[in-house]
Enzyme design. Structure first.
Site, PDB file in Angstrom:
ATOM      1  N   LYS A 112     -19.045  72.262  24.788  1.00 62.67           N
ATOM      2  CA  LYS A 112     -18.810  71.565  26.062  1.00 62.67           C
ATOM      3  C   LYS A 112     -17.493  70.808  26.041  1.00 62.67           C
ATOM      4  O   LYS A 112     -16.769  70.784  27.032  1.00 62.67           O
ATOM      5  CB  LYS A 112     -19.973  70.616  26.372  1.00 62.67           C
ATOM      6  N   LYS A 195     -26.995  82.829  26.903  1.00 63.17           N
ATOM      7  CA  LYS A 195     -28.268  82.250  27.361  1.00 63.17           C
ATOM      8  C   LYS A 195     -28.205  81.889  28.847  1.00 63.17           C
ATOM      9  O   LYS A 195     -27.133  81.528  29.359  1.00 63.17           O
ATOM     10  CB  LYS A 195     -28.643  81.029  26.517  1.00 63.17           C
ATOM     11  N   LYS A 198     -28.027  76.209  33.084  1.00 63.30           N
ATOM     12  CA  LYS A 198     -27.716  75.490  34.316  1.00 63.30           C
ATOM     13  C   LYS A 198     -26.220  75.384  34.526  1.00 63.30           C
ATOM     14  O   LYS A 198     -25.747  75.256  35.638  1.00 63.30           O
ATOM     15  CB  LYS A 198     -28.238  74.043  34.207  1.00 63.30           C
TER      16      LYS A 198
HETATM   17  P1  TYM Z   1     -32.376  71.077  28.721  1.00 68.12           P
HETATM   18  O1  TYM Z   1     -32.733  70.203  29.848  1.00 68.12           O
HETATM   19  O2  TYM Z   1     -31.017  71.686  28.695  1.00 68.12           O
HETATM   20  O3  TYM Z   1     -33.400  72.280  28.604  1.00 68.12           O
HETATM   21  C1  TYM Z   1     -34.783  72.040  28.588  1.00 68.12           C
HETATM   22  C2  TYM Z   1     -35.466  73.010  27.638  1.00 68.12           C
HETATM   23  O4  TYM Z   1     -35.222  74.359  28.029  1.00 68.12           O
HETATM   24  C3  TYM Z   1     -34.797  75.111  26.906  1.00 68.12           C
HETATM   25  N1  TYM Z   1     -33.895  76.180  27.363  1.00 68.12           N
HETATM   26  C4  TYM Z   1     -34.038  77.476  27.077  1.00 68.12           C
HETATM   27  N2  TYM Z   1     -34.957  78.143  26.370  1.00 68.12           N
HETATM   28  C5  TYM Z   1     -34.834  79.501  26.293  1.00 68.12           C
HETATM   29  N3  TYM Z   1     -33.850  80.190  26.906  1.00 68.12           N
HETATM   30  C6  TYM Z   1     -32.901  79.564  27.632  1.00 68.12           C
HETATM   31  N4  TYM Z   1     -31.942  80.253  28.239  1.00 68.12           N
HETATM   32  C7  TYM Z   1     -32.965  78.147  27.745  1.00 68.12           C
HETATM   33  N5  TYM Z   1     -32.219  77.219  28.388  1.00 68.12           N
HETATM   34  C8  TYM Z   1     -32.793  76.021  28.145  1.00 68.12           C
HETATM   35  C9  TYM Z   1     -34.085  74.102  26.015  1.00 68.12           C
HETATM   36  O5  TYM Z   1     -34.030  74.559  24.690  1.00 68.12           O
HETATM   37  C10 TYM Z   1     -34.960  72.891  26.186  1.00 68.12           C
HETATM   38  O6  TYM Z   1     -36.056  72.926  25.304  1.00 68.12           O
HETATM   39  N6  TYM Z   1     -31.300  68.259  24.738  1.00 68.12           N
HETATM   40  C11 TYM Z   1     -32.409  68.749  25.539  1.00 68.12           C
HETATM   41  C12 TYM Z   1     -33.193  67.681  26.249  1.00 68.12           C
HETATM   42  C13 TYM Z   1     -33.807  66.645  25.361  1.00 68.12           C
HETATM   43  C14 TYM Z   1     -34.861  66.835  24.446  1.00 68.12           C
HETATM   44  C15 TYM Z   1     -35.146  65.539  23.889  1.00 68.12           C
HETATM   45  C16 TYM Z   1     -35.601  67.943  24.040  1.00 68.12           C
HETATM   46  C17 TYM Z   1     -33.477  65.312  25.329  1.00 68.12           C
HETATM   47  N7  TYM Z   1     -34.289  64.646  24.446  1.00 68.12           N
HETATM   48  C18 TYM Z   1     -36.138  65.366  22.935  1.00 68.12           C
HETATM   49  C19 TYM Z   1     -36.580  67.752  23.077  1.00 68.12           C
HETATM   50  C20 TYM Z   1     -36.844  66.476  22.531  1.00 68.12           C
HETATM   51  C21 TYM Z   1     -31.803  69.677  26.587  1.00 68.12           C
HETATM   52  O7  TYM Z   1     -30.639  69.736  26.759  1.00 68.12           O
HETATM   53  O8  TYM Z   1     -32.689  70.322  27.340  1.00 68.12           O
END
Ligand code: TYM
Length: 334
Positions: A112, A195, A198
């Protein structure tokens, strides 16, 4: 009962298929047999510049979507991250245990920040994984259901927890990532090697679960597929078809082999139409339910207030132990 924690960012109007299949579907499955804590991580979302009204709307829409997808506030603790200030407090402690180079090696940060350049990259993006580590260890979580892209952040969490415990005595539970092999990475329909995300440059390969089924059907029908005409799972040579097979199987509950068999003498066109139907059938009632929940803002607020109370009870106990362990003098009770 083992403890589970996970979070999702409110950075879009709708979750996409990767969010659901990679993470939220597992949240729903784990909540019955585990002590589960799930949060909408609005503080993490501040690393992306967003209009305040939009952030507010997306945060509530995220809560509504989670419930519509099956996250049940009767079975788990569902809350908004910023309602529990202990997240920031533990994050600071962990920041003081994290090496600058260590944080700089996080691939999501590197990607990023490279894209936006250092002047436009906020410091919050650099410390983002440390706040995530605090989210997890504040609840002494054993398991963290996430997609593959979060594996490195969970590794960092484990390293920080082990470092804390070895310096200050056993205080924090060391969590494990819970990553379902079959849905760990759902790919972009237009670029099946990347992948689904968003922040993709174009939305044409991203299936937003709240989107109109006609729009999603169009996207699925124009998904990039591979040369050849057999519907078979082969991630190396047929990443596009394999991605669609994964999506179909996860939503229809059929095995990949069964789906392959039923398309043995048919082409890509028919297969894509069926995937579009499977997606529409699955998400149409969920979209309706999310709209109903969102219309009842009092109901949502009540769920969130209860969730915050339950979360804070656990979070404040962990924070007090951590503060005590590192030598911060507790305030005297009067
Ligand atoms: P975020 O909001 O980007 O995504 C939420 C969850 O969706 C999963 N994900 C995917 N899984 C499979 N294929 C994809 N293309 C794909 N895109 C997104 C992500 O792996 C995630 O599980 N950093 C985290 C948010 C977070 C978090 C936490 C997660 C903040 N604190 C504590 C677990 C525990 C994130 O960016 O998620």
């Amino acid at each position: 009962m083992k403890r589970v924690l996970s979070g999702i960012q409110p950075t879009a109007e709708s979750f996409h298929l990767g969010n659901y299949l990679g993470a939220v579907k597992q949240w729903v499955e784990l909540q019955s047999e585990h002590d589960a804590f799930y949060c909408v991580v609005d503080l993490h979302a501040l690393t992306v510049e967003t209009d305040p009204a939009v952030l507010r709307r997306r945060t509530l829409a995220s809560v509504a979507q989670l419930i519509a997808l099956g996250v049940d506030p009767q079975k788990c603790t569902l809350f908004i991250q910023s309602h529990v200030p202990e997240h920031n407090q533990l994050a600071w402690v962990l920041e003081c245990l994290t090496g600058f180079g260590e944080a700089g090696r996080m691939t999501q940060f590197k990607d990023k920040s490279q894209k936006s350049g250092s002047d436009r990259t906020v410091v919050g993006l650099f410390t983002y994984p440390i706040l995530q580590a605090a989210d997890i260890m504040l609840y002494q979580a054993n398991l963290v259901p996430v997609g593959e892209d979060q594996r490195q952040h969970i590794e960092l969490t484990r390293d920080l927890g082990e470092r804390f415990n070895s310096r200050f005595g056993a205080t924090l539970t060391i969590p494990e990532a819970y990553i379902l092999k079959s849905a760990a990475k759902i790919n972009d329909l237009q670029d099946p090697l990347a992948k689904m995300s968003k922040s993709a440059a174009s939305n044409s390969g991203v299936i937003d679960i709240l989107d109109n089924p006609d729009i999603n059907a169009k996207k699925i029908k124009s998904a990039v597929t591979d040369t050849g005409k057999e519907v078979v799972f082969d991630e190396k040579n047929k990443p596009g078809i394999s991605n669609l097979l994964t999506i179909h199987s996860a939503l229809s509950g059929k095995t990949i082999a069964d789906i392959e068999n039923s398309f043995a003498h048919k082409g890509y066109g028919e297969f894509k139409s069926e995937v579009a139907d499977v997606v529409a059938t699955y998400f149409t009632p969920i979209r309706k339910k999310a709209e109903e929940l969102l219309a009842d803002s009092q109901g949502l607020q009540k769920i969130l207030a209860e969730g915050a109370d339950k979360a804070r009870a656990v979070a404040s106990a962990t924070l007090a132990s951590a503060y005590d362990a590192i030598g911060l003098v507790p305030p005297r009770k009067r």
